[in-house]
Design a protein around this motif. Structure first.
Motif, short mmCIF file in Angstrom:
data_model
loop_
_atom_site.label_atom_id
_atom_site.label_comp_id
_atom_site.label_asym_id
_atom_site.label_seq_id
_atom_site.Cartn_x
_atom_site.Cartn_y
_atom_site.Cartn_z
N HIS A 1 86.91 -62.22 67.76
CA HIS A 1 86.21 -61.66 68.92
C HIS A 1 85.19 -60.62 68.47
O HIS A 1 85.30 -60.03 67.39
N TYR B 1 84.87 -57.69 69.22
CA TYR B 1 85.41 -56.34 69.03
C TYR B 1 86.18 -56.20 67.72
O TYR B 1 86.80 -55.15 67.47
N PHE C 1 96.17 -62.68 74.53
CA PHE C 1 95.83 -63.72 75.50
C PHE C 1 94.80 -64.70 74.94
O PHE C 1 94.76 -65.87 75.32
N MET C 2 93.98 -64.23 74.01
CA MET C 2 92.95 -65.10 73.42
C MET C 2 93.62 -66.12 72.50
O MET C 2 93.28 -67.31 72.52
N TYR D 1 91.44 -64.01 85.54
CA TYR D 1 90.60 -63.63 84.40
C TYR D 1 91.38 -64.05 83.15
O TYR D 1 92.61 -63.95 83.14
N SER E 1 84.40 -62.92 81.66
CA SER E 1 83.37 -62.02 82.19
C SER E 1 82.02 -62.74 82.26
O SER E 1 81.15 -62.34 83.03
N HIS F 1 87.39 -49.67 78.89
CA HIS F 1 86.20 -49.64 79.74
C HIS F 1 86.28 -48.54 80.81
O HIS F 1 85.25 -48.03 81.24
N HIS G 1 79.51 -53.83 80.34
CA HIS G 1 80.43 -54.94 80.59
C HIS G 1 80.94 -54.83 82.03
O HIS G 1 81.13 -53.71 82.53
N GLU H 1 83.79 -55.02 83.18
CA GLU H 1 85.08 -54.31 83.29
C GLU H 1 84.86 -52.81 83.54
O GLU H 1 85.82 -52.07 83.72
N SER I 1 78.80 -60.20 79.84
CA SER I 1 79.87 -60.39 78.86
C SER I 1 79.36 -59.93 77.50
O SER I 1 78.15 -59.68 77.32
N THR I 2 80.25 -59.86 76.52
CA THR I 2 79.79 -59.40 75.21
C THR I 2 78.74 -60.35 74.62
O THR I 2 77.76 -59.91 74.04
P1 13P Z 1 84.25 -60.85 76.72
O1 13P Z 1 84.77 -62.18 77.19
O2 13P Z 1 83.02 -60.41 77.44
O3 13P Z 1 84.05 -60.84 75.25
O4 13P Z 1 85.32 -59.74 77.09
C1 13P Z 1 86.63 -59.77 76.63
C2 13P Z 1 87.28 -58.48 76.76
O5 13P Z 1 88.45 -58.32 76.51
C3 13P Z 1 86.48 -57.37 77.23
O6 13P Z 1 87.21 -56.21 77.19
#
Ligand code: 13P
Ligand code: SF4
Length: 301
Positions: free
Chosen positions: A21, A23, A60-61, A109, A126, A171, A194, A196, A210-211
């Protein structure tokens, strides 16, 4: 031998792919085969030909990657890397809401457990939350678990949204005061946040995305300075792709669980082929339909 070299060797031996990801720590983004947002990662996971997916992100990913690929091995190098917002929602509460509003469609989500996804009609990220909600039949929508994202979507739909009261602590820490301070220090900068984020932060943003949407926005902008209202590591990806532009982070915007993935635990996971994501087949079958429906809607930003 450096961990990066051994990881590369093991990746070949195991026929593994590394998904990360936006992040994730810079050194992990550097060794990944694909770096992206939740939607991009789910799409990559669903089309990979590798036998093993090493998922560098939160629980969750990694679960979504497994649900979309029940026959593949999905390794999540640190099982404690969880999303606190996903943990704020539970399937029994969702079932109660469904009883109270039987006409409503349920949108989950992706930042939810597999058990919550199994209660949903469709998932969203997002990137496509607005598009997903507007694609539904019902004019009433239960939206779990992010209240800020639900309120953001409400701005772009005539449907009535019933939000779950969850939030992302990272966020939430991005306040109007922090953004205003950055704006006064960098008056030329555009504000990109974002969805969030809190509503008052969204109100003053030049773009909400989204990111991955942030990368497209910056690419398409003639401006050269941006205040980035999301997790700090996003600035690494932006800085790498746009070395001639300047990005300003919001102090304190860190997702601590994202940082639990390290080169050492990726290496250990590939050596030992654990920790592996495992979920009951019946649960995966129920959670797969809303995830696939989400992917058929595609990107929204
Ligand atoms: P994105 O799907 O925009 O990358 O966001 C995931 C997420 O966890 C944002 O906090
Ligand atoms: Fe969850 Fe927030 Fe971290 Fe995203 S940034 S993974 S929503 S806690």
């Amino acid at each position: 031998m450096q961990p990066q070299e051994r990881i590369a060797e093991l990746k070949k031996e195991r026929n593994a792919v590394i998904l990360a990801h936006n992040y994730q720590l810079p050194e992990i983004q550097e060794i990944a085969d694909f770096v992206g947002d939740s939607l991009g990662l789910a799409m990559q996971a669903s089309k990979t030909e590798a036998d093993v997916i090493v998922f560098c992100g939160v629980d969750f990913m990694a679960e979504s990657a497994k649900i979309l690929n029940p026959g593949k091995i999905v390794l999540h190098p640190e099982a404690k890397a969880c999303c606190p917002m996903a943990a704020m929602c539970d399937p029994s509460g969702v079932r109660m809401l469904k009883k109270d509003f039987p006409r409503a469609d349920v949108v989950a989500y992706v930042n939810t457990s597999a058990e919550c996804k199994a209660e949903a009609d469709v998932c969203c990220t997002s990137s496509n939350a607005v598009k997903v909600v507007n694609s539904l039949e019902s004019d009433l929508v239960i939206f779990i678990p992010d209240e800020n994202l639900a309120n953001y979507v409400q701005r772009f739909t005539d449907k009535n949204i019933i939000p779950w009261p969850g939030y992302c602590p990272t966020h939430e820490s991005i306040t109007l005061e922090k953004i205003e301070k950055l704006k006064s220090e960098h008056p030329q900068a555009l504000v990109v946040v974002h969805p969030e984020c809190r509503p008052d932060v969204i109100d003053i943003a030049d773009s909400v995305c989204s990111t991955e949407g942030m990368l497209s926005y910056v690419r398409g902008s003639a401006k050269t300075e941006f205040i980035i209202g999301t997790e700090k590591e996003m600035l690494y990806r932006l800085g790498k792709e746009f070395p001639d532009k300047r990005f300003y982070e919001v102090p304190g915007a860190v997702c601590p669980t994202m940082k639990l993935i390290t080169l050492d635990n990726i290496l250990a996971a590939l050596e030992s082929m654990s920790p592996e994501v495992t979920l009951p087949n019946e649960l995966m079958d129920k959670a797969r339909a809303p995830l696939e429906r989400m992917m058929s809607v595609g990107r929204g930003d």
